[in-house]
Design a protein around this motif. Structure first.
Motif, PDB file in Angstrom:
ATOM      1  N   THR A 100       0.804  -1.224   0.000  1.00  0.00           N
ATOM      2  CA  THR A 100       0.000   0.000   0.000  1.00  0.00           C
ATOM      3  C   THR A 100       0.838   1.276   0.000  1.00  0.00           C
ATOM      4  O   THR A 100       0.287   2.373  -0.055  1.00  0.00           O
ATOM      5  CB  THR A 100      -0.930   0.015   1.227  1.00  0.00           C
ATOM      6  N   ARG A 126      -6.895  -3.557   0.370  1.00  0.00           N
ATOM      7  CA  ARG A 126      -6.502  -4.300  -0.832  1.00  0.00           C
ATOM      8  C   ARG A 126      -6.757  -3.523  -2.121  1.00  0.00           C
ATOM      9  O   ARG A 126      -5.997  -3.652  -3.076  1.00  0.00           O
ATOM     10  CB  ARG A 126      -7.190  -5.670  -0.844  1.00  0.00           C
ATOM     11  N   GLN A 127      -7.794  -2.702  -2.162  1.00  0.00           N
ATOM     12  CA  GLN A 127      -7.991  -1.873  -3.354  1.00  0.00           C
ATOM     13  C   GLN A 127      -6.859  -0.861  -3.486  1.00  0.00           C
ATOM     14  O   GLN A 127      -6.331  -0.635  -4.581  1.00  0.00           O
ATOM     15  CB  GLN A 127      -9.338  -1.150  -3.294  1.00  0.00           C
ATOM     16  N   LYS A 128      -6.457  -0.279  -2.373  1.00  0.00           N
ATOM     17  CA  LYS A 128      -5.340   0.665  -2.387  1.00  0.00           C
ATOM     18  C   LYS A 128      -4.067  -0.018  -2.875  1.00  0.00           C
ATOM     19  O   LYS A 128      -3.287   0.564  -3.634  1.00  0.00           O
ATOM     20  CB  LYS A 128      -5.124   1.239  -0.984  1.00  0.00           C
ATOM     21  N   CYS A 130      -3.811  -2.579  -4.950  1.00  0.00           N
ATOM     22  CA  CYS A 130      -3.910  -2.760  -6.399  1.00  0.00           C
ATOM     23  C   CYS A 130      -3.697  -1.436  -7.133  1.00  0.00           C
ATOM     24  O   CYS A 130      -3.047  -1.395  -8.190  1.00  0.00           O
ATOM     25  CB  CYS A 130      -5.266  -3.349  -6.763  1.00  0.00           C
ATOM     26  N   ASN A 131      -4.202  -0.366  -6.569  1.00  0.00           N
ATOM     27  CA  ASN A 131      -4.015   0.955  -7.168  1.00  0.00           C
ATOM     28  C   ASN A 131      -2.534   1.343  -7.198  1.00  0.00           C
ATOM     29  O   ASN A 131      -2.048   1.932  -8.170  1.00  0.00           O
ATOM     30  CB  ASN A 131      -4.795   2.011  -6.393  1.00  0.00           C
ATOM     31  N   GLU A 178     -13.009 -11.890  -5.925  1.00  0.00           N
ATOM     32  CA  GLU A 178     -12.738 -10.656  -5.189  1.00  0.00           C
ATOM     33  C   GLU A 178     -11.524  -9.928  -5.759  1.00  0.00           C
ATOM     34  O   GLU A 178     -11.578  -8.718  -6.014  1.00  0.00           O
ATOM     35  CB  GLU A 178     -12.482 -10.986  -3.716  1.00  0.00           C
ATOM     36  N   THR A 181     -11.976  -8.492  -9.271  1.00  0.00           N
ATOM     37  CA  THR A 181     -12.736  -7.232  -9.255  1.00  0.00           C
ATOM     38  C   THR A 181     -11.864  -6.066  -8.825  1.00  0.00           C
ATOM     39  O   THR A 181     -11.930  -4.970  -9.413  1.00  0.00           O
ATOM     40  CB  THR A 181     -13.947  -7.361  -8.318  1.00  0.00           C
ATOM     41  N   LEU A 182     -11.027  -6.269  -7.808  1.00  0.00           N
ATOM     42  CA  LEU A 182     -10.139  -5.203  -7.341  1.00  0.00           C
ATOM     43  C   LEU A 182      -9.184  -4.765  -8.445  1.00  0.00           C
ATOM     44  O   LEU A 182      -8.967  -3.566  -8.653  1.00  0.00           O
ATOM     45  CB  LEU A 182      -9.334  -5.674  -6.127  1.00  0.00           C
ATOM     46  N   ASN A 185     -11.046  -2.820 -11.085  1.00  0.00           N
ATOM     47  CA  ASN A 185     -11.384  -1.479 -10.592  1.00  0.00           C
ATOM     48  C   ASN A 185     -10.184  -0.542 -10.615  1.00  0.00           C
ATOM     49  O   ASN A 185     -10.333   0.678 -10.745  1.00  0.00           O
ATOM     50  CB  ASN A 185     -11.935  -1.561  -9.175  1.00  0.00           C
ATOM     51  N   SER A 186      -8.970  -1.092 -10.490  1.00  0.00           N
ATOM     52  CA  SER A 186      -7.755  -0.277 -10.524  1.00  0.00           C
ATOM     53  C   SER A 186      -7.389   0.150 -11.939  1.00  0.00           C
ATOM     54  O   SER A 186      -6.568   1.048 -12.126  1.00  0.00           O
ATOM     55  CB  SER A 186      -6.577  -1.043  -9.910  1.00  0.00           C
TER      56      SER A 186
END
Length: 207
Positions: A100, A126-128, A130-131, A178, A181-182, A185-186
């Motif tokens: 992250t 986890r989204q952060k 991937c970003n 899951e 999708t993450l 989305n990134s």
């Protein structure tokens, strides 16, 4: 002591025996070396390009790319793991870091790799993570992530029952849907999945 500090202490201690331990891993990590080899084969990188290994540990995954004559960088939460990696591979560029918070400029790498590390990222971050990977990849660059991942909740439950003597109930493993999708989305596209062992999945994704 927060959870990040606890993990750092755990991996600092494990660094002393990590390389010996991975030679005899069982349970969810059964097939460790074979999965690393298969994941490495999916990484399209050329001589003189730059690669980042997130959670590099002692360098077991990044080692596969030495013969390709690429510039290998690695980050890890554990200072002791980094010290062990530096002794083995002095040509690597190493620094402390986590999924992250990657201390590199935008579009720094043609490839980002990671093995058996993503499940250590807190679910809400986890989204952060991937970003961040998307940010440091060059356009057209590839992420190759290998981890303990499961196709579905029932598949994870069956594995936990079958491997109960080796199962750590405190770990929070991702499901294929899951993480897919993450990554989407990134901004990642051309996302592909390969199951390399009962509890191991490799995902590749293109920026």
């Amino acid at each position: 002591m927060n959870s990040l500090e606890k993990k750092k202490n755990l991996f600092n201690e494990w660094a002393k025996t990590y390389d010996q331990n991975v030679a005899t891993l069982s349970g969810p990590l059964d097939g460790y070396k074979e999965s690393l080899t298969r994941a490495a084969q999916t990484v399209p990188i050329k001589e003189n390009e730059s690669l980042l290994d997130i959670g590099i540990g002692t360098g077991s995954f990044a080692e596969h790319f030495i013969s390709k004559k690429v510039h290998i960088h690695g980050i890890d939460l554990s200072t002791k793991m980094l010290e062990a990696c530096e002794k083995k591979f002095p040509s690597f560029t190493l620094k402390e870091g986590v999924f992250t918070s990657i201390d590199y400029e935008n579009e720094s790498f043609q490839a980002v790799i990671s093995s058996f590390c993503f499940h250590e990222v807190a679910r809400e971050e986890r989204q952060k993570a991937c970003n961040e990977v998307y940010r440091v990849l060059k356009p057209g660059g590839q992420l190759t992530l290998l981890d303990l991942i499961f196709a579905s909740s029932p598949a994870m439950k069956r594995a936990s029952e079958d491997l109960r003597g080796h199962w750590d109930p405190t770990e929070d493993y991702a499901l294929v849907e899951e993480l897919d999708t993450l990554l989407y989305n990134s901004g990642f596209r051309d996302i592909k999945w390969i199951q390399s062992a009962r509890c191991h999945w490799i995902v590749t994704a293109i920026k």
